[in-house]
Write a protein that holds these residues in place. Structure first.
Motif, PDB file in Angstrom:
ATOM      1  N   GLU A   1     -69.889  -3.928  53.459  1.00 29.69           N
ATOM      2  CA  GLU A   1     -71.260  -3.435  53.658  1.00 29.69           C
ATOM      3  C   GLU A   1     -72.206  -4.582  53.995  1.00 29.69           C
ATOM      4  N   GLY A   2     -72.874  -4.430  55.113  1.00 28.13           N
ATOM      5  CA  GLY A   2     -73.876  -5.414  55.515  1.00 28.13           C
ATOM      6  C   GLY A   2     -73.327  -6.659  56.175  1.00 28.13           C
ATOM      7  N   LYS A   3     -71.991  -6.775  56.272  1.00 29.45           N
ATOM      8  CA  LYS A   3     -71.402  -7.964  56.901  1.00 29.45           C
ATOM      9  C   LYS A   3     -71.394  -7.836  58.412  1.00 29.45           C
TER      10      LYS A   3
END
Length: 284
Positions: free
Chosen positions: A52-54
């Motif tokens: 998530e968010g990478k």
């Protein structure tokens, strides 16, 4: 979220699949060197959280067989009613399922070529759903069977047809030629019974539909497969069960139509994705 094993820049990775590329995650989990280690340690949810968010780390990559170090791959044969009728032997629906082993060396990844050996021109396709065991067990009840599945993937269970008839009692030698089949492209975590109960398999060769059926018509449903197999062997996390192919394989067409270099085979299952492979002759 979907998870794959892949190569980039000469190195092996596993990670999350996005629409624009891969997010490598193996560096975040040194305790789990491969995607198989993740499955064996019930780590898919941790992978999803880490992704998530990478940002995407690789846009230029090649898919590998999704679990290239899988220890055990067990395949269910002749598991659709029309498939049984294709044999034209007058037999009734079998009481027990047919089973045979395959080995990881017999599979390649998505967008990779299936290899036709010089010993035979009879390379055939079989589109199937494969389940990956996440929780081990022995004598698993059908009511509990889905609780033991970690993820779903797709299989082109490529077969050298004339070699499955070399012996009286087995098909192993026709089912294990190097890179004759494919498993992938990725793992889809199993979260809902509808992922299997409502699944439809479509296999296309050069865009032509050759196989089209639903898992609900299986003679031995997946719950029964898990129950039956776990009766005689303890299922372990990371085991793969290839669940059966519908009617329409090349050997059963009139005349037979085997795969040849330049062909493209696509296996599509709603909710999982599409596994695509080309065909090449083995380099001599």
């Amino acid at each position: 979220m979907k998870f794959a094993t892949y190569c980039a820049d000469g190195n092996a990775f596993y990670g999350a699949v996005t629409n624009t590329g891969m997010i490598a995650l193996n560096g975040d989990f040194p305790q789990w060197p491969t995607l198989l280690d993740v499955v064996q340690n019930d780590g898919l949810a941790e992978l999803a959280a880490a992704a998530e968010g990478k940002a995407v780390t690789h846009t230029d990559f090649a898919y590998e067989m999704v679990l290239p170090n899988a220890r055990r791959i067990l395949c269910v044969g002749v598991n659709f009613p029309d498939r049984n009728a294709e044999y034209k032997d007058g037999s009734e629906q079998p009481k027990y399922m047919s089973l045979f082993p395959r080995f990881a060396s017999g599979f390649t990844g998505h967008n990779q070529p299936l290899i036709r050996p010089p010993e035979s021109p009879q390379l055939d396709y079989e589109g199937e759903v494969a389940i990956v065991i996440g929780k081990g067990g022995r004598r698993i009840a059908q009511a509990d069977a889905y609780d033991h599945i970690a993820a779903l993937t797709l299989c082109n269970e490529g077969t050298i047809r004339d070699w499955v008839r070399h012996a009286k009692f087995n098909v192993t030698q026709g089912k294990n030629w190097d890179k004759s089949g494919a498993i992938g492209p990725w793992l889809v975590p199993f979260t809902d019974a509808a992922q299997l109960d409502d699944a439809r398999i479509i296999t296309r060769v050069n865009g032509e539909v050759r196989q089209d059926d639903v898992l609900a018509r299986m003679m031995h449903p997946i719950r029964r497969e898990i129950e039956y197999i776990s009766t005689f062997m303890t299922l372990e996390p990371g085991d793969i069960i290839v669940t059966g192919t519908p009617t329409g394989s090349g050997a059963r067409l009139d005349p037979p139509q085997f795969l040849k270099p330049g062909d493209v085979v696509e296996i599509e299952v709603n909710g999982i994705g599409t596994l695509r492979n080309t065909i090449e002759d083995e380099a001599q």
